[in-house]
Structure formats: structure tokens, C-alpha cells
Design a protein around this motif. Structure first.
Motif, short mmCIF file in Angstrom:
data_model
loop_
_atom_site.label_atom_id
_atom_site.label_comp_id
_atom_site.label_asym_id
_atom_site.label_seq_id
_atom_site.Cartn_x
_atom_site.Cartn_y
_atom_site.Cartn_z
N HIS A 63 -1.04 -7.30 7.97
CA HIS A 63 -0.87 -7.89 9.30
C HIS A 63 -0.57 -9.39 9.20
O HIS A 63 -0.71 -10.00 8.13
N THR A 64 -0.19 -9.97 10.32
CA THR A 64 0.12 -11.40 10.37
C THR A 64 -1.11 -12.27 10.14
O THR A 64 -0.97 -13.47 9.88
N ASP A 65 -2.31 -11.70 10.25
CA ASP A 65 -3.52 -12.48 9.98
C ASP A 65 -3.81 -12.59 8.49
O ASP A 65 -4.81 -13.19 8.09
N GLY A 66 -2.95 -12.01 7.67
CA GLY A 66 -3.13 -12.09 6.22
C GLY A 66 -3.97 -11.00 5.63
O GLY A 66 -4.12 -10.93 4.40
N TYR A 67 -4.53 -10.13 6.46
CA TYR A 67 -5.36 -9.04 5.97
C TYR A 67 -4.53 -7.78 5.73
O TYR A 67 -3.57 -7.49 6.47
N TYR A 68 -4.93 -7.03 4.72
CA TYR A 68 -4.46 -5.66 4.54
C TYR A 68 -5.42 -4.74 5.30
O TYR A 68 -6.64 -4.82 5.12
N TYR A 69 -4.86 -3.85 6.09
CA TYR A 69 -5.65 -2.86 6.83
C TYR A 69 -5.36 -1.48 6.24
O TYR A 69 -4.21 -1.12 6.02
N PHE A 70 -6.42 -0.73 6.00
CA PHE A 70 -6.30 0.57 5.35
C PHE A 70 -6.96 1.65 6.20
O PHE A 70 -8.07 1.47 6.72
N THR A 71 -6.27 2.78 6.33
CA THR A 71 -6.88 3.97 6.91
C THR A 71 -6.32 5.18 6.18
O THR A 71 -5.27 5.10 5.51
N ALA A 72 -7.02 6.31 6.26
CA ALA A 72 -6.62 7.52 5.54
C ALA A 72 -7.46 8.68 6.05
O ALA A 72 -8.41 8.50 6.82
N SER A 73 -7.12 9.88 5.62
CA SER A 73 -7.96 11.04 5.92
C SER A 73 -9.25 10.94 5.12
O SER A 73 -9.22 10.66 3.92
N VAL A 74 -10.38 11.18 5.78
CA VAL A 74 -11.66 11.22 5.07
C VAL A 74 -11.95 12.67 4.70
O VAL A 74 -11.47 13.60 5.37
N ILE A 124 -11.36 2.30 9.40
CA ILE A 124 -10.47 1.23 8.96
C ILE A 124 -11.26 0.33 8.03
O ILE A 124 -12.45 0.07 8.24
N ARG A 125 -10.61 -0.13 6.99
CA ARG A 125 -11.19 -1.20 6.18
C ARG A 125 -10.11 -2.26 6.01
O ARG A 125 -8.92 -1.99 6.15
N ARG A 126 -10.53 -3.49 5.68
CA ARG A 126 -9.55 -4.56 5.50
C ARG A 126 -10.02 -5.52 4.41
O ARG A 126 -11.20 -5.63 4.12
N ALA A 127 -9.03 -6.21 3.85
CA ALA A 127 -9.32 -7.20 2.80
C ALA A 127 -8.11 -8.12 2.69
O ALA A 127 -7.00 -7.78 3.11
N LYS A 128 -8.33 -9.28 2.08
CA LYS A 128 -7.24 -10.24 1.89
C LYS A 128 -6.30 -9.85 0.75
O LYS A 128 -5.20 -10.37 0.66
N THR A 129 -6.76 -8.96 -0.12
CA THR A 129 -5.94 -8.49 -1.23
C THR A 129 -5.98 -6.97 -1.27
O THR A 129 -6.91 -6.34 -0.74
N LEU A 130 -4.99 -6.38 -1.93
CA LEU A 130 -5.00 -4.93 -2.08
C LEU A 130 -6.21 -4.47 -2.89
O LEU A 130 -6.89 -3.51 -2.52
N ASN A 131 -6.50 -5.16 -3.99
CA ASN A 131 -7.67 -4.79 -4.78
C ASN A 131 -8.96 -4.94 -3.99
O ASN A 131 -9.92 -4.21 -4.21
#
Length: 326
Positions: free
Chosen positions: A23-34, A42-49
Motif C-alpha cells: 500500500h501507499t503507507d509503505g506496509y505490505y498487507y497479506f491475506t490468504a485462505s486459513v 489480515i497481517r501487515r509489515a514493512k517488509t515481506l520477511n
């Protein structure tokens, strides 16, 4: 230069159908099937790792009655940011039973959040209900993309008149939860590698580069036969004319047998921390001896890896990379 070894793989265990959005806020946002198919997180972080250890936040749960719409088998959520609001597209069923064709009974749904922070609270998400298509049949794996100042919807759906479980369709949207135009079929299972055990085209993902749109999708059964195909179209072409889309005759990404990476697919795309390097996001298993229905084997893990570009401007996804931790 970004290397595959820069990233943790698998990035997130037991998360199939992964979707990552920067996103434009610099965060990576992640979602998937549980694995329980009962909620959307949803989870988010500044880096992919950083996503590997980021705390997930549940933003929506299946309806509790167990027999109504959106009450069973929540599949493949995708998080999109459209006109200043967040939208999640997903598929859900009203039952775990099969229909008369022996297929699940999923339909496609959309929820919306107008809060700048999509992770704040479940109450911030509004249900728009089912995204209605002319065929009231098994439908799933919706994604959206913008082109030519229009919003397009791409998804997988069963047509009783066509052999197989699902084909890929496209339509323009009136708004993020309503179709504007009649759906057009872009691809159906036809090649040998698309019809292993199940005749399937599903999991579309769209990438815009080099004056073209590349639409990847996944085909065949969700075991070691699962593989990715690709369609290509000029960015200025009529996207609703299937004749303008060229379909690759062979897979563009498939199992890497020597390193035990099986059935890569249901991908999405993001960019690396440098905002230049393209990243392929997908799920994969590291064994083939699956007990029972592959759908209920939880060990499809989220993988990420950079990819390159061929001289003709098409993506070169390479092969699935090995695990770099146990």
C-alpha cells in the motif's frame, strides 16, 4: 539486485491462495485462505520477511448458522484498495455438501471498509453480499484491476455447458461489488496440462507491465499437477474481446520435482522493498503423498520470489525455489 535468497521461504506456513498488496503507507498487507476456512484475517509489515512473524488480525468471520450464505468454506480472500476504500473479495458456500454435479456450491462476495486502517475492527467491515453473475453456479477466486479508467472483475466459474470445473471470465464493473457488462470467457481448460484429474482454470491474477496486461491462472488438480498458465493482451486493446487475449500453450510456472516443490499456483503479484523488483507470490507443497482430499491438507505454504523479464517483455517466473528453513 534482489535475490530469492533474500526472502524466507516458506514465508508463511499453512496459508494457501496468498495475496500480498503493498500500500501507499509503505506496509505490505497479506491475506490468504486459513486451514479451517472459517474467517478472513489480515497481517501487515514493512517488509515481506516481516509478514512471517506479523500478528494476524481477524476482520471477518463466517456466518454462524452453518446453513445460510457465507456460512461455510471461506476461500481465497483478496484485499484491494479502490477509490480510497478497502475491499475484500472472497468465495463462500452455504453448505459443505456437493451439488448435483459433484461440486462445491460457492458464490462470490465482497466486504468493504472505509477506515484508512483496514485492521482496526471487524465492525468496520460492511457486507455487500453476493456479486451476482448471469450464471448462478459455482464461482470463486475473484480479482479486480483498473485499466483505461475502468474497473474490471476477473473470476473463475462453472458453466454447465462446458466440460470441467471452472473457466476464467472478465466483466467491467459498475462499482466494486456490481458487474456492469456481460461476462466474457477468456480461457477454459483445454490443454493436457490443464486437465490433470480435474479440468480447471482458476485463481486469476493480473500484472500490468511493458504495455501489456498479463493474466496468470492456475490449472488441474491441487496436487503436484497444479500449474500456472498465462494470457496476454495489449493495454490499449478491448479487454472484453477474448480474441485480443493470447493464451500460452504451455505452463509458465510448475512443480520443481528435484527440490520437492509441488503444485505451485493460485498466485498474486507484489513488488520488493526497492519498489522495482517484481515478486511472485504463490502457494506450494513439499510432498506428494497427500492423505484424502488435497483441499483439506493444510500444508500449502506461502512462497515469495523475485522474477525477471524476457527480451520480448514477457515475465520469466523461473522455477519454484527451495525452502531455506525447516
Amino acid at each position: 539486485m534482489v535475490q530469492a535468497s533474500d526472502y524466507i521461504n516458506p514465508l508463511i506456513v499453512q496459508r494457501a491462495d496468498p495475496y500480498i498488496y503493498k500500500h501507499t503507507d509503505g506496509y505490505y498487507y497479506f491475506t490468504a485462505s486459513v486451514p479451517a476456512y472459517n474467517l478472513i484475517e489480515i497481517r501487515r509489515a514493512k517488509t515481506l520477511n516481516g509478514l512471517a512473524n506479523a500478528a494476524p488480525r481477524t476482520v471477518w468471520r463466517k456466518h454462524p448458522d452453518g446453513s445460510g450464505a457465507m456460512s461455510q468454506l471461506i476461500w481465497a480472500p483478496e484485499l484491494h484498495y479502490i477509490d480510497g476504500k478497502w475491499f475484500i473479495y472472497f468465495a463462500a458456500s452455504h453448505t459443505k455438501e456437493f451439488d448435483h454435479n459433484g461440486m462445491f456450491q460457492h458464490r462470490m462476495y465482497c466486504i468493504e471498509c472505509d477506515n484508512p486502517d483496514p485492521m482496526r475492527d471487524e465492525a468496520d467491515w460492511t457486507e455487500h453480499g453476493q456479486i451476482v453473475t448471469p450464471l448462478d453456479t459455482f464461482a470463486l477466486d475473484a480479482t479486480v484491476f483498473e485499466a483505461q479508467n475502468k474497473l474490471y472483475y476477473v473470476w473463475a466459474q462453472k458453466d454447465p455447458a462446458i466440460k470441467g470445473n471452472s473457466n476464467i471470465y472478465i466483466a467491467e464493473m459498475e462499482n466494486p461489488w456490481t458487474l456492469k457488462t456481460k461476462p466474457v470467457m477468456l480461457t477454459k481448460p483445454e490443454y493436457d496440462w490443464e486437465t490433470k484429474i480435474f479440468w480447471v482454470n482458476e485463481g486469476p491474477a493480473v500484472l500490468h507491465r511493458n504495455g501489456r496486461f498479463f493474466l496468470t491462472y492456475s490449472a488441474s488438480a491441487t496436487d503436484e499437477n497444479y500449474a500456472m498458465g498465462m494470457l496476454t493482451v495489449d493495454e490499449n486493446a478491448d479487454l472484453l474481446d477474448p480474441a485480443n487475449w493470447q493464451k500460452s500453450k504451455t505452463p509458465v510456472f510448475q512443480s520443481n520435482m528435484p527440490i520437492h516443490q509441488y503444485g505451485p499456483g493460485h498466485n498474486s503479484f507484489t513488488v520488493a522493498e526497492d519498489d522495482k523488483t517484481d515478486i511472485l507470490v504463490y502457494h506450494c507443497r513439499n510432498y506428494t503423498d497427500i492423505k484424502g482430499d488435497p483441499l483439506y491438507d493444510p500444508n500449502r505454504h506461502t512462497m515469495v520470489q523475485p522474477f525477471t523479464w524476457n527480451d520480448d517483455g514477457t515475465p520469466n517466473f523461473g522455477k519454484p525455489v527451495p525452502y531455506n528453513y525447516d
